[in-house]
Design a protein around this motif. Structure first.
Motif, PDB file in Angstrom:
ATOM      1  N   ASP A   1      12.074  -5.516  11.250  1.00  0.00           N
ATOM      2  CA  ASP A   1      10.736  -5.605  10.624  1.00  0.00           C
ATOM      3  C   ASP A   1      10.789  -5.868   9.281  1.00  0.00           C
TER       4      ASP A   1
ATOM      5  N   THR B   1      13.954  -1.237  12.202  1.00  0.00           N
ATOM      6  CA  THR B   1      13.113  -1.142  10.949  1.00  0.00           C
ATOM      7  C   THR B   1      13.768  -2.406  10.170  1.00  0.00           C
TER       8      THR B   1
ATOM      9  N   ALA C   1       6.402  11.620   8.363  1.00  0.00           N
ATOM     10  CA  ALA C   1       4.957  11.159   8.722  1.00  0.00           C
ATOM     11  C   ALA C   1       4.424  12.526   8.990  1.00  0.00           C
TER      12      ALA C   1
ATOM     13  N   ARG D   1       1.106   7.646   8.543  1.00  0.00           N
ATOM     14  CA  ARG D   1       1.870   7.414   7.330  1.00  0.00           C
ATOM     15  C   ARG D   1       1.345   6.889   6.455  1.00  0.00           C
TER      16      ARG D   1
ATOM     17  N   THR E   1       0.695   4.589   2.886  1.00  0.00           N
ATOM     18  CA  THR E   1       1.352   3.746   2.259  1.00  0.00           C
ATOM     19  C   THR E   1       1.614   3.979   0.530  1.00  0.00           C
TER      20      THR E   1
ATOM     21  N   LEU F   1       0.202   4.879  12.634  1.00  0.00           N
ATOM     22  CA  LEU F   1       1.432   4.116  13.274  1.00  0.00           C
ATOM     23  C   LEU F   1       1.611   3.902  14.611  1.00  0.00           C
ATOM     24  N   ALA F   2       1.256   5.139  15.564  1.00  0.00           N
ATOM     25  CA  ALA F   2       1.396   5.296  16.791  1.00  0.00           C
ATOM     26  C   ALA F   2       0.143   6.345  17.334  1.00  0.00           C
TER      27      ALA F   2
END
Length: 171
Positions: free
Chosen positions: A155, A152, A105, A71, A73, A81-82
């Protein structure tokens, strides 16, 4: 593409299809209809499967290999991210099943990848014919998206508290 006897049991491991039962003749018939409209797409290491910000109509189930989800910024940096592996029974691009949308993404192949692909348009047409498939899959998507929103929000709260603590103690 592999035979339905190989693909269908794999589909049941995916969250979207986990409440289907291949021993139920009606469920098996619906899943075979689904099988008939999917295709397998192959990607080489480094290929971009989905690009953030682009419009997309394909939903993917990772069939073999590994991908990285990236992703951008707000500052323009790319953040990983993963990393996802086919053994995790994952899918991506699910927003394509409910409407044409911009990708949130980038998904990039980090090994050779095979992915089951389905266009949102074909899924919609099948759901008109098989409403049970549509509501079951969309309900599963809604649950997943709700969980993502909750995570989210958690977070964001954690980041907000950390920022407030930093400002408070940094002054």
């Amino acid at each position: 593409m592999e035979h339905s006897d190989v693909v269908l049991p794999r589909l049941l491991k995916i969250q979207l299809f986990s409440d289907f039962d291949l021993n139920d003749p009606e469920d098996k018939r619906i899943l075979l209809e689904f099988y008939n409209i999917i295709s397998i797409k192959k990607y080489k290491k480094g290929d971009v499967i989905i690009r953030e910000g682009e419009s997309g109509d394909l939903f993917y189930i990772l069939y073999s290999g590994s991908v990285q989800v990236l992703r951008n910024t707000p500052a323009g940096d790319t953040m990983a991210l993963a990393n996802l592996d086919s053994d995790q029974n994952v899918f991506f691009g699910e927003a394509a099943l409910i409407g044409r949308d911009k990708r949130s993404a980038t998904v990039k192949a980090i090994t050779e990848v095979s992915a089951i692909a389905l266009s949102g348009k074909k899924f919609y047409e099948l759901c008109k014919k098989e409403p049970s498939l549509g509501w079951r899959v969309v309900l599963s998507l809604a649950k997943r998206m709700s969980k993502t929103i909750q995570e989210t929000n958690n977070d964001k709260t954690t980041l907000y508290e950390a920022l407030c603590n930093e400002i408070e103690f940094g002054s």
